[in-house]
Design an enzyme around this catalytic site. Structure first.
Site, short mmCIF file in Angstrom:
data_model
loop_
_atom_site.label_atom_id
_atom_site.label_comp_id
_atom_site.label_asym_id
_atom_site.label_seq_id
_atom_site.Cartn_x
_atom_site.Cartn_y
_atom_site.Cartn_z
N GLN A 191 15.53 -54.61 -16.90
CA GLN A 191 15.90 -53.87 -15.64
C GLN A 191 17.29 -54.78 -14.58
O GLN A 191 17.24 -55.61 -15.00
CB GLN A 191 14.12 -54.96 -14.48
CG GLN A 191 14.07 -53.73 -13.32
CD GLN A 191 13.46 -54.12 -12.48
OE1 GLN A 191 12.65 -55.87 -12.65
NE2 GLN A 191 12.21 -53.66 -11.91
N TYR B 127 14.14 -54.42 -2.60
CA TYR B 127 15.41 -55.21 -2.28
C TYR B 127 16.78 -53.95 -2.45
O TYR B 127 16.26 -52.67 -1.37
CB TYR B 127 15.22 -55.53 -4.59
CG TYR B 127 14.54 -56.63 -4.47
CD1 TYR B 127 14.75 -57.94 -3.65
CD2 TYR B 127 13.69 -56.51 -5.29
CE1 TYR B 127 13.55 -58.61 -4.01
CE2 TYR B 127 12.76 -57.04 -6.15
CZ TYR B 127 12.37 -58.43 -4.82
OH TYR B 127 11.96 -60.12 -4.89
N ARG C 28 12.51 -47.69 -11.50
CA ARG C 28 11.06 -48.11 -10.60
C ARG C 28 11.54 -47.82 -9.47
O ARG C 28 12.48 -48.77 -8.89
CB ARG C 28 10.23 -49.52 -11.12
CG ARG C 28 9.54 -49.85 -11.32
CD ARG C 28 9.12 -51.39 -11.39
NE ARG C 28 7.81 -51.36 -11.23
CZ ARG C 28 7.36 -52.70 -11.73
NH1 ARG C 28 8.24 -53.78 -11.50
NH2 ARG C 28 5.87 -52.93 -11.71
N GLY D 269 1.52 -55.69 -16.26
CA GLY D 269 1.98 -57.37 -15.59
C GLY D 269 1.42 -58.35 -16.27
O GLY D 269 1.35 -59.17 -16.98
N ARG D 270 0.26 -59.05 -15.29
CA ARG D 270 0.04 -59.85 -15.23
C ARG D 270 -1.11 -59.85 -16.25
O ARG D 270 -1.17 -61.41 -17.69
CB ARG D 270 -1.01 -60.06 -14.14
CG ARG D 270 -0.80 -60.84 -12.89
CD ARG D 270 -1.31 -60.24 -11.94
NE ARG D 270 -1.15 -58.71 -11.87
CZ ARG D 270 -2.20 -58.51 -10.51
NH1 ARG D 270 -2.15 -59.18 -8.83
NH2 ARG D 270 -2.50 -57.23 -10.36
C1 8OZ Z 1 7.88 -61.84 -7.74
C2 8OZ Z 1 8.69 -63.41 -7.48
C3 8OZ Z 1 10.43 -62.40 -7.41
C4 8OZ Z 1 10.72 -61.68 -7.46
C5 8OZ Z 1 9.91 -58.36 -8.03
C6 8OZ Z 1 11.75 -59.07 -9.06
O1 8OZ Z 1 8.67 -57.95 -7.18
C7 8OZ Z 1 10.94 -59.03 -8.19
C8 8OZ Z 1 10.24 -60.91 -7.52
C9 8OZ Z 1 8.95 -60.17 -8.11
O2 8OZ Z 1 10.02 -56.18 -8.34
#
Ligand code: 8OZ
Length: 360
Positions: free
Chosen positions: A98, A179, A226, A317-318
């Protein structure tokens, strides 16, 4: 009827099943933000996944936002990742990386020469990040100038090339979780004028130019993306998520991407009610490639959604953190290990590589 356990071809990548390990930030990179030996072991243990999406990795020094996240911009980082991809491939798995730029979700102490983070905006996010001093509020960003965008796109292109050089089967563009790419997409953050602000087409321009650069460099059949239309994490929702993400998917359709990965509802949150306030199926209908869904899936729901054609792949994920042999556990309907939630971010082997697989 299609089964979660059936093989599938996604673009250029042949998968042995439709169970995907979601990208998961674990903050265990070693000096130089390199994936070290523990990380090799962690992914090797999970190689029976149809596909591993290796954790978000910064495309440049300015793209980092948290302590000890791995990068994909230096020779040492490429060499570290090569150990991971070799181990996963030797165990019969497939793995993509990613590609990540955090934008304004960073702190000056993490950036070269104490620089301010960069974003679509100079407004600070209401968010914290983790640095060598623990949790701190994120720093106030500097808005990127339009003439800096080509350099940013070049960083993504080079990172994609580096990922292939490191032995990955492809890359996933991280355009989710508020982000950098989403800081351009959403009108709740992007307050620019000019070619990268204002209309939906302008706000989506960066994402599409990055996809163009990556797919030209490594091929669309090795590229996924994503999205998280309803995640608020560090920014409010867009004023019209359905129109915004509808446009994005319509524009992505002709590229021939390997897959599109959608987080339903609030990232890491409950599946309802947020997930019900958005028409994900409308996006699915507009996208010709493989369709990957994620967020809090149970075994039953994953099996049901793949059988019903609502998803081609399901990312966990988890469950994949706690249970390295998740594919076998789901196949044989066996219980999963319990997650050690206090060991998600940072630390060593504990809560990382010491979760047991069942004996053969
Ligand atoms: C949790 C903590 C820090 C970064 C994301 C890359 O939420 C993350 C991330 C998740 O996509």
């Amino acid at each position: 009827m299609t089964s979660l356990f059936d093989p599938i071809q996604i673009g250029d990548i042949a998968l042995s099943n439709r169970i995907v390990m979601a990208p998961l930030t674990r903050n265990r990179a070693i000096a130089g933000n390199v994936a070290g030996p523990l990380t090799v072991e962690y992914y090797r243990q999970r190689a029976t996944a149809g596909l591993i999406i290796a954790e978000a990795s910064q495309i440049s020094p300015m793209a980092q936002g948290y302590l000890a996240t791995p990068g994909i911009h230096s020779p040492e980082q490429i060499a570290g990742w090569r150990q991971v991809t070799d181990a996963v491939h030797a165990a019969g798995g497939k793995i993509v990386l990613q590609l990540w730029h955090v934008g304004r979700i960073s702190h000056t102490s993490l950036l070269p020469d104490g620089a301010a983070p960069v974003s679509s905006t100079d407004k600070v996010a209401n968010a914290s990040t983790f640095t060598s001093d623990g949790f701190v509020p994120v720093s106030t960003p500097r808005a990127l100038r339009d003439d800096e965008i080509p350099g940013l796109i070049e960083d993504y292109r080079r990172a994609a090339r580096n990922a292939i050089d490191a032995g990955f089967d492809g890359v996933e563009l991280h355009a989710a979780n508020t982000y950098l790419i989403e800081q351009f997409l959403r009108d709740s953050v992007n307050d620019r004028s000019g070619p990268y602000g204002g209309s939906i087409a302008n706000r989506a321009r960066l994402l599409l130019e990055v996809v163009e650069a990556i797919t030209k460099e490594i091929g669309a059949g090795r590229t996924g993306i994503r999205l998280s239309p309803m995640t608020t994490f560090t920014a409010p929702l867009d004023s019209d998520p359905q129109a915004l993400y509808g446009y994005v998917v319509e524009q992505l359709a002709p590229f021939g991407l390997a897959y599109l990965h959608v987080i339903e509802g609030e990232t890491g949150g409950t599946r309802t009610p947020e997930a019900k306030a958005f028409d994900y199926e409308a996006l699915h209908r507009a996208f010709p490639g493989a369709w990957m869904l994620n967020n809090g899936y149970s075994r039953d729901l994953a099996i049901e959604n793949v059988a019903a054609g609502k998803a081609d792949l399901v990312a966990f994920g988890r469950s994949f953190i706690s249970t390295p042999d998740l594919v076998r556990r789901l196949k044989d309907d066996l219980p999963l290990n319990e997650l050690q939630a206090d060991k998600l971010y940072g630390g060593g082997a504990e809560g990382y590589t010491d979760y047991p697989a069942l004996a053969a």
